[in-house]
Design an enzyme around this catalytic site. Structure first.
Site, PDB file in Angstrom:
ATOM      1  N   GLY A   1      87.075  31.647  91.068  1.00 12.41           N
ATOM      2  CA  GLY A   1      86.057  30.742  90.570  1.00 12.41           C
ATOM      3  C   GLY A   1      84.684  31.142  91.053  1.00 12.41           C
TER       4      GLY A   1
ATOM      5  N   MET B   1      82.570  33.073  94.908  1.00 10.17           N
ATOM      6  CA  MET B   1      82.708  33.712  96.212  1.00 10.17           C
ATOM      7  C   MET B   1      81.494  33.397  97.072  1.00 10.17           C
ATOM      8  SD  MET B   1      84.502  35.504  98.202  1.00 10.17           S
ATOM      9  CE  MET B   1      83.986  35.838  99.889  1.00 10.17           C
TER      10      MET B   1
ATOM     11  N   ASN C   1      79.815  34.767  99.540  1.00 13.72           N
ATOM     12  CA  ASN C   1      79.083  35.793 100.274  1.00 13.72           C
ATOM     13  C   ASN C   1      77.799  35.238 100.886  1.00 13.72           C
ATOM     14  OD1 ASN C   1      80.878  37.771  98.852  1.00 13.72           O
ATOM     15  ND2 ASN C   1      79.644  37.095  97.127  1.00 13.72           N
TER      16      ASN C   1
ATOM     17  N   GLU D   1      81.297  26.525  97.649  1.00 18.10           N
ATOM     18  CA  GLU D   1      80.819  27.823  98.134  1.00 18.10           C
ATOM     19  C   GLU D   1      79.646  27.651  99.096  1.00 18.10           C
ATOM     20  OE1 GLU D   1      82.843  30.075  97.572  1.00 18.10           O
ATOM     21  OE2 GLU D   1      83.908  29.066  95.947  1.00 18.10           O
TER      22      GLU D   1
ATOM     23  N   HIS E   1      80.850  26.713 102.535  1.00 17.56           N
ATOM     24  CA  HIS E   1      81.412  27.856 103.255  1.00 17.56           C
ATOM     25  C   HIS E   1      80.391  28.506 104.191  1.00 17.56           C
ATOM     26  CE1 HIS E   1      85.532  28.620 102.298  1.00 17.56           C
ATOM     27  NE2 HIS E   1      85.357  28.754 100.991  1.00 17.56           N
TER      28      HIS E   1
END
Length: 863
Positions: A266, A268, A270, A303, A306
């Site tokens: 879906g 990431m 980074n 995300e 995260h």
């Protein structure tokens, strides 16, 4: 690509018990990337440091790489390749190691490492994609500071992005340009990212609570720029929410998101440069449903969250994957609940858990939230890791309470900032901050399987006392035949069976033993049990409640989830009995659904969820042996009776929810949801005007939610309007890949008799391709969960899936392996179907060159 030759030995098993700290650390890495779709040159300079006292060589992981040069401290090095990895002999404790490779992004169909997507060059490195870009110790416990310089053709790739903050940029003499980015925070290589392409940004700023201004950008192709406002709003909202709820502030000067069309996941996370599947960024009313809008907000938040639960604190090894994913799913669920109806959000989350994770726990691919071993780590990005992992965090939050849970999360972030942590680290912080012993609770991370709880409430007529008996059991799973008792926090309450009044306050009963008794005194009337309120534990409850008691709770329970659950259980019990005996008494369900529809105090979003029948697959999960045909007949019969008996109520609900214009708000979303549900029941009644009603909604809709809702109803029928609507939809959206995915999916999920033929034909359609994961999931993935069509007695559905998997495995093993599990549930079906499914699994395993991904899934599914 890792493939198995004919008669090759099985690939090695990676075990958690074998974990060793890295021999070498890499405090800094400098990358010089000369970008070109056909031949990208990557020069890497690694500062390496020996970790401990040993004489072992430096081993840098590589996948399909050939070194053009290897130097140590500026001189030629003593090196060799071993199974694709670069082994360098080093004498001292610190060195500078330089490597140079050339890779071909345009030929990278796996979409791991550096690859091309619709004119862009982009990366995906989780879990082990960085080794496809350059030689590196590709493991999450090696954290490095990254400095990246990129150069590319200025006209073709005018935008160059990487992790961290921009440092410098300039032009070169040959029509190319360059840019440098620096990330000051140590990170594992799976969080590395770069993007090059012709992109435009929807820009904004966010001021953190400490007063820093952060530049925000959502980068897309120019034609898609107008569809990014919702995602940008979600980003700013999630940044503020994380500050308010968890005290987490963003730490860089820039936060960028890039949308790409070809993506295995879906999105990431980074560091500072999130890369997203376009479906989770692009939205406008004409092309995105309410479900899409909600999904975009949830994934953007996930995300972003995260940045702390995954980036600032990462996982020591991939066995700890749920440490970041389960925790972050729990956080994004909390965010989504705060943006709309918390009750409906909880219902949606539990429905998803039961649809994906419960079958996983009951099948050959069952594994603990923290697995003990794997062959290919990409196979463990599962509902168990994500969704069950989030439920484990939720139970800890329930046991600790809000304040102590927040203190535990604060301690965790503080203590392990900038490190690679473990599940034990997280749980220990909760124990310390919450002053609680979670030793037994840790079994949630080590034992697979869904616990089953038996609850029996005994009450003598006229007595003021009731006795609740609770018992738990965890079924055997592969490799774990015997289980220990779990910690089960169960929220429960008693209601008066005559008056509907609450007889007790809600209480939290924590079941830790195989069995326990709870006594209630001072009861003024016969009690009715409401248990596992809010789905406080991810378990299966057998409370032996009568249809009358379930109907009562569906009308009187003051916990929205428990009220929904009572209705679902009433429907489920009715359908299971119908499948088992062939007899159907729908009166209790019809009355309960009618009462819900007529309750003006309920919001429409909740009503729409409560009156939906359980799915065919969930009904099958309750049976000793799944009978797809009998389940379909029983469910369709109940749908038809609900549609006919309550046709007046359905039409009233349909008419009352018609909107004059699109609005994205909780109330408007609830109206649209109930409207489509009502339309489906009107069609199920066999009403003569159902197709015309649906087609009118399809034509007049000013939003994709209403349009797709009408299309779903039409696609399951036989009317002329069905053909017209599908043609109109295709012609209108054939140039929009995300919407065209809906066109494929709606037909793959249809309950028509000829769905298998339709899907086979669609697989030959000029717009179908296995190279795009979204398109593969829209047709092949959707068909495999269509219980009636996929399990057609001839076995052609099984053959179709296996054929598609073999073709996809050659392009993208990771996506192929994720579509295999429906074949692995062969033990749940009758002998004839089971033999056909097993034969397809054996056919897969017999194919030369099968990937590790597919080998692991198929071989485990045969056990």
């Amino acid at each position: 690509m890792d493939v198995l030759a004919t008669n090759a030995a099985p690939p090695p098993i990676i075990r958690r018990a074998d974990y060793q700290v890295p021999d070498w650390l890499v405090p800094t890495i400098t990358l010089d990337v000369d970008l070109d779709p056909a031949a990208t040159r990557v020069r890497a300079t690694l500062e390496v440091a020996r970790n401990g006292t040993h004489a072992r060589a430096l081993v840098l992981d590589g996948d399909g790489l050939e070194p053009l040069a290897v130097r140590v401290d500026g001189a030629n090095a003593d090196w060799h390749l071993q199974d694709g990895d670069l082994v360098v002999q080093l004498s001292g404790d610190t060195h500078l190691v330089e490597t140079e490779v050339v890779i071909a992004p345009e030929r990278n169909t796996q979409l791991m490492g550096l690859y091309a997507s619709s004119g862009l060059l982009c990366t995906q490195c989780e879990a082990q994609g960085f080794r496809r870009i350059t030689f590196f110790p590709d493991r999450p416990d090696v954290l490095s500071r990254y400095h990246v310089r990129m150069a590319a053709d200025a006209e073709r790739f005018p935008v160059l992005l990487a992790n961290g903050d921009p440092v410098a940029a300039g032009l070169l003499d040959d029509g190319r340009h360059w840019a440098e980015w620096n990330d000051p925070f140590p990170k594992p290589c799976y969080l590395f990212a770069l993007v090059a392409g012709d992109l435009q940004a929807n820009r904004d700023t966010f001021v953190t609570r400490s007063g820093r201004e952060v530049e925000l950008g959502i980068w897309v192709r120019a034609a898609d720029l107008a569809k990014t406002d919702h995602a940008l709003h979600a980003l700013k909202t999630s940044m503020k929410w994380d500050e308010d709820v968890y005290g987490r502030e963003y730490d860089l000067d820039v936060f960028n998101i890039v949308a790409v069309d070809d993506f295995n996941f879906g999105a990431m996370e980074n560091k500072g440069l999130n890369i997203f599947n376009s479906r989770y960024i692009l939205a406008d009313p004409d092309t995105a449903t309410d479900y899409d809008y909600d999904g975009i907000a949830a994934v953007v938040a996930h995300e972003y969250f995260h940045n702390w639960s995954g980036n600032r604190v990462t996982c020591r090894d991939w066995f700890q994957l749920s440490l970041k994913e389960g925790f972050t799913v729990f956080r994004d669920q909390g965010f989504s609940a705060d943006q709309g109806s918390a009750a409906v959000k909880r219902i949606e989350d539990v429905r998803g858990l039961r649809a994906a994770q419960f079958p996983e726990d009951a099948g050959p691919l069952a594994h603990p939230v923290r697995p003990d071993e794997y062959i290919e780590i990409s196979n463990f990005y599962t509902a168990t890791i994500y969704n069950k992992g989030a439920e484990v965090i939720r139970m800890m939050a329930t046991l600790l309470g809000p304040q102590r849970f927040r203190a535990g999360s604060d301690l965790y972030f503080q203590r392990f900032d900038g490190t690679a942590a473990t599940v034990e680290d997280f749980v220990s912080c909760m124990e310390e901050a919450g002053d609680i012993d979670l030793a037994q609770f840790r079994r949630w991370y080590t034992q697979a399987g869904t616990p089953r709880v038996t609850a029996q409430l005994r009450h003598e007529p006229g007595s003021a006392r009731a006795q609740l008996s609770l018992a738990q059991a965890v079924p055997p799973t592969p490799g774990q035949p015997h289980k220990e008792p779990m910690v089960l926090p169960l929220r429960l309450k008693l209601f008066g069976g005559e008056t509907g009044r609450a007889l007790t306050e809600e209480q939290l009963v924590t079941l830790t033993d195989p069995a326990a008794e709870v006594t209630f005194d001072g009861l003024a009337e016969r009690p009715v049990l409401s248990i596992n309120r809010g789905f406080s534990a991810p378990v299966i409850i057998d409370a032996a409640r009568t249809p009358a008691d379930l109907a009562f709770l569906s009308a009187h329970d003051d916990d929205p989830f428990a009220r929904y659950e009572a209705m679902q259980q009433l429907m489920l019990d009715t359908l299971v009995l119908s499948v088992a005996t062939g007899r159907a008494d729908h009166r209790a369900v019809v009355e309960a659904v009618g009462n819900t529809l007529r309750d003006a105090a309920l919001d429409h979003a909740f009503v729409a969820e409560a009156v939906l029948l359980p799915s065919e697959s969930f009904i099958g999960d309750q049976l000793a042996q799944v009978d797809p045909d009998a389940i379909f007949r029983a469910r369709e019969a109940l749908r038809a009776e609900l549609g006919t008996a309550l046709e007046r109520e359905w039409r009233a609900a349909y008419d009352a929810t018609e909107a004059n214009r699109f609005e994205y708000s909780p109330a408007a979303k609830g109206d649209r949801r109930l409207r489509s549900v009502a339309l489906g029941y009107i069609a199920a009644s066999g009403a003569n005007d159902a197709a015309a009603l649906a087609f009118r909604q399809f034509e007049r809709a000013d939003n994709m939610t209403d349009r797709q809702g009408a299309l779903v109803t039409l696609a399951g029928g036989t009317s002329d309007e069905r053909v017209a609507a599908l043609d109109i939809f295709y012609n209108r959206y054939s140039d929009n890949p995300l919407v065209l995915d809906k066109w494929f999916q709606v037909q793959a999920l249809s309950q028509r008799d000829d769905t298998a033929d339709t899907v086979a034909e669609l697989a030959r359609h000029r717009d179908f391709t296995l190279a795009n994961p979204n398109r593969a999931r829209a047709l092949v993935g959707a068909f495999s969960v269509n219980q009636r069509a996929f399990h057609e007695r001839s076995g052609r559905g099984y053959r179709f899936l296996a054929d598609q998997l073999l073709a996809l495995d050659k392009l993208n093993p990771q996506t192929a392996a994720k579509l295999l599990p429906p074949l692995g549930r062969w033990k749940r079906f009758d002998p004839a179907r089971a033999a056909l499914m097993r034969a397809e699994l054996e056919r897969l395993l017999a194919v030369p060159g099968l990937s590790k991904d597919m080998f692991e899934q198929a071989s485990k599914s045969l056990d």
